[in-house]
Enzyme design. Structure first.
Site: not given
Ligand code: CP
Length: 317
Positions: A63, A92, A113, A141
């Protein structure tokens, strides 16, 4: 049917259910034209001056690289962000919303994704630029579903409905969820057989929804898939989604329950298309690759054309 309209006018690509039959035709006609361009080596600059971001919070080979190549082949530039979890400020503690709002300041469209189901919808809710869902957790998907359907249409150009055997992890396999949803719109009346280890069955809510929306669905927990292949058009194999499971024992047991080999295909229809979204692990023997019924490398190649079509529709305004 739910629509996902972005503020810039082009729909985000979030779910396979969002496409109408006309939109699917439009995407496939464009993909056909890019396929031809590719075969004759024609250079395109449809998206010259545009920048596409590929932000991946989860691993990918196909992908990521096919979207990257699709953008480059259309003359766009790409900002590649394959390691969002390790290398971006996500490490973070930055939120998904802040991350995507930042990325869209620099780019014209984001392909994303994410391991969390529903992450694409969450991100799109705060975005002004098109977002393309490249897989979100166990959810959807949609671009894989489009390339799968494109491959099915090329193998069976005259069929309005098909018999398809879905084999593998029906619970966590987002490609299964999206392709089934797309079949409701594009091939209503199709017969869909879900064959899986009992612990990885198709979610009952989805099964019901697909049945209500035009598919003839049957669930086959722990059953042998081989007898179903005699008159099937498609065998769609998926791996056990080990990254979404906790117990090594469960993963090993599920993997041991099915594997497609040349022997499994001996009595199958000579016109069967064996499909797999890849990556494959233990569930599909490389010995099947030589069989003309193997369609998985066609799927991979078609992914380029379908993703070129999606990017060009999203960006060539
Ligand atoms: N089919 C698919 O999504 O493959 P990747 O995980 O390699 O992108």
């Amino acid at each position: 049917m739910e629509r996902h309209q972005s503020w810039s006018g082009f729909p985000h690509v979030l779910s396979a259910s969002q496409f109408s039959a006309d939109e699917i035709t439009r995407i496939f006609e464009r993909a056909d034209s890019y396929r031809l361009d590719h075969h004759v080596g024609r250079h395109l600059d449809t998206l010259r001056g545009r920048i596409v971001g590929c932000a991946f919070f989860e691993n990918s080979t196909r992908t990521f690289t096919s979207f990257d190549a699709a953008a480059l082949r259309l003359g766009a530039q790409v900002v590649e962000l394959p390691g969002m979890v390790q290398y971006s400020s996500v490490a973070k503690g930055e939120t998904l919303e802040d991350t995507v709002r930042t990325l869209e300041c620099y780019m014209d469209a984001i392909v994303m994704r994410h391991p969390e189901t529903g992450a694409a919808k969450r991100a799109a809710a705060v975005m002004h630029k098109p977002l393309i869902n490249a897989g979100d957790g166990t959810g959807e998907h949609p671009t894989q579903a489009l390339l799968d359907l494109y491959t099915i249409r090329h193998r069976f150009p005259n069929e309005k409905a098909i018999k398809i055997v879905m084999l593998g992890d029906m619970k966590n396999g987002r490609t299964i969820h999206s392709l089934s949803r797309l079949l409701c719109t594009s091939m209503p009346g199709s017969e869909v057989h879900f064959v899986s280890p009992a612990s990885l069955g198709i979610p009952s809510k989805l099964f019901l929804k697909l049945s209500e929306n035009g598919l003839r669905c049957t669930d086959h927990p722990n059953e042998d898939f081989v007898p179903l292949l005699r008159d099937a058009h498609v065998l769609y194999v998926t791996r056990v989604q080990a990254e979404r499971m906790k117990s090594e024992k469960e993963i090993r047991a599920a993997r041991a329950m099915y594997c497609v080999t040349p022997k499994s295909l001996k009595k199958a229809s000579p016109h069967l298309a064996v499909m797999h979204p890849f990556p494959r692990v233990t569930e599909l023997s490389p010995d099947v690759d030589r069989d003309p019924r193997a369609a998985y490398f066609e799927q991979i190649q078609n992914g380029l054309y379908v993703r070129m079509a999606l990017l060009s529709l999203a960006l060539s305004r």
